[in-house]
Design an enzyme around this catalytic site. Structure first.
Site, PDB file in Angstrom:
ATOM      1  N   LYS A 230       0.811  -1.227   0.000  1.00  0.00           N
ATOM      2  CA  LYS A 230       0.000   0.000   0.000  1.00  0.00           C
ATOM      3  C   LYS A 230       0.835   1.263   0.000  1.00  0.00           C
ATOM      4  CE  LYS A 230      -2.068  -0.855   3.625  1.00  0.00           C
ATOM      5  NZ  LYS A 230      -2.008  -0.337   4.873  1.00  0.00           N
TER       6      LYS A 230
ATOM      7  N   ARG B 187      -9.867   2.448   9.106  1.00  0.00           N
ATOM      8  CA  ARG B 187      -9.514   1.061   9.443  1.00  0.00           C
ATOM      9  C   ARG B 187     -10.626   0.340  10.178  1.00  0.00           C
ATOM     10  NH1 ARG B 187      -3.587   1.515   9.299  1.00  0.00           N
ATOM     11  NH2 ARG B 187      -2.545  -0.359  10.007  1.00  0.00           N
TER      12      ARG B 187
ATOM     13  N   ARG C 219      10.669  -7.280   5.255  1.00  0.00           N
ATOM     14  CA  ARG C 219      10.713  -5.856   5.610  1.00  0.00           C
ATOM     15  C   ARG C 219      11.271  -5.684   7.027  1.00  0.00           C
ATOM     16  NH1 ARG C 219       5.218  -2.458   5.533  1.00  0.00           N
ATOM     17  NH2 ARG C 219       4.963  -3.215   7.650  1.00  0.00           N
TER      18      ARG C 219
ATOM     19  N   ARG D 117      11.244  -2.062  11.669  1.00  0.00           N
ATOM     20  CA  ARG D 117      10.106  -1.389  12.292  1.00  0.00           C
ATOM     21  C   ARG D 117       9.746  -2.063  13.608  1.00  0.00           C
ATOM     22  NH1 ARG D 117       5.089   0.109   8.351  1.00  0.00           N
ATOM     23  NH2 ARG D 117       3.929  -0.674  10.123  1.00  0.00           N
TER      24      ARG D 117
ATOM     25  N   ARG E  42      -1.689  -7.523  13.539  1.00  0.00           N
ATOM     26  CA  ARG E  42      -2.143  -6.551  12.541  1.00  0.00           C
ATOM     27  C   ARG E  42      -2.913  -7.228  11.413  1.00  0.00           C
ATOM     28  NH1 ARG E  42       3.445  -5.013  11.640  1.00  0.00           N
ATOM     29  NH2 ARG E  42       2.851  -3.810   9.825  1.00  0.00           N
TER      30      ARG E  42
END
Ligand code: AMP
Length: 194
Positions: free
Chosen positions: A15, A90, A129, A135, A146
């Site tokens: 995204k 969301r 990632r 992160r 998530r």
């Protein structure tokens, strides 16, 4: 081409990357709620301190906090003629809030893009990632949390947007350029139907 857009899709679907590419092509800002939270956390602002633990666990920040932040951001001059919202809304309450924010300025959404991808592909991309970006919320637990929240609270929102004739579904798997081309083609075909 339509300029007030929402991009939805599970974490790892690409995204953020595609929102930035589309924004450049359409000449509107890409607005990522996750990026705004991360910037506040890095800068140690009161908002950052408030959301640090919540985001690290992969939970949702309370609606009042997120809604106020989005209202302020959309009121800025660069978003007046369009935007691509990434990561908002969301949940169902945020859908209602976004309609209200836009209605207050006489605006409405032009399209809602859903980038799709299978869970195995998402998990593989998110784990990669995690190694590259480090992160705080790319731990195995937070990733699973998530993806679960997305499936439970966010994915069902696409049905409401489909009923309004706003939903555009695009396969998020493939080369970056191919996915961007698919997105632009899908938006053009939606425009042609209006
Ligand atoms: P993202 O970069 O979109 O994955 O967002 C990172 C984190 O920021 C999420 O896991 C949430 O903790 C928080 N967040 C981002 N957008 C929202 C939202 N619309 N509502 C609540 N929390 C959000």
């Amino acid at each position: 081409m339509s300029a007030r857009l929402v991009i939805m899709g599970p974490q790892g679907a690409g995204k953020g990357t595609q929102a930035a590419r589309l924004a450049e092509r359409l000449g509107v800002p890409a607005i990522s709620t996750g990026d705004i939270f991360r910037a506040n956390i890095s800068a140690g602002t009161p908002l950052g301190r408030l959301v640090q633990e919540i985001t690290a666990k992969g939970d949702l920040v309370p609606d009042e906090v997120t809604n106020d932040m989005v209202r302020d951001r959309l009121a800025q001059a660069d978003a007046a003629s369009g935007f691509i919202l990434d990561g908002y809304p969301r949940n169902a309450a945020q859908v209602v809030e976004l309609d209200g924010i836009l209605a207050d300025t006489g605006a409405s959404l032009d399209a809602v893009i859903e980038l799709t991808a299978h869970r195995e592909e998402l998990l593989a991309r998110l784990q990669k990632r995690a190694q590259v970006e480090g992160r705080a919320d790319d731990t195995d637990e937070a990733i699973a949390r998530r993806l679960d929240i997305y499936a439970e609270q966010t994915a069902p929102l696409t049905a409401a947007y489909a009923e309004r004739g706003l939903l555009v579904q695009v396969d998020g798997i493939g080369e970056l350029d191919d996915v961007t081309a698919r997105l632009l083609a899908a938006l053009e075909s939606l425009d042609a139907q209006v």
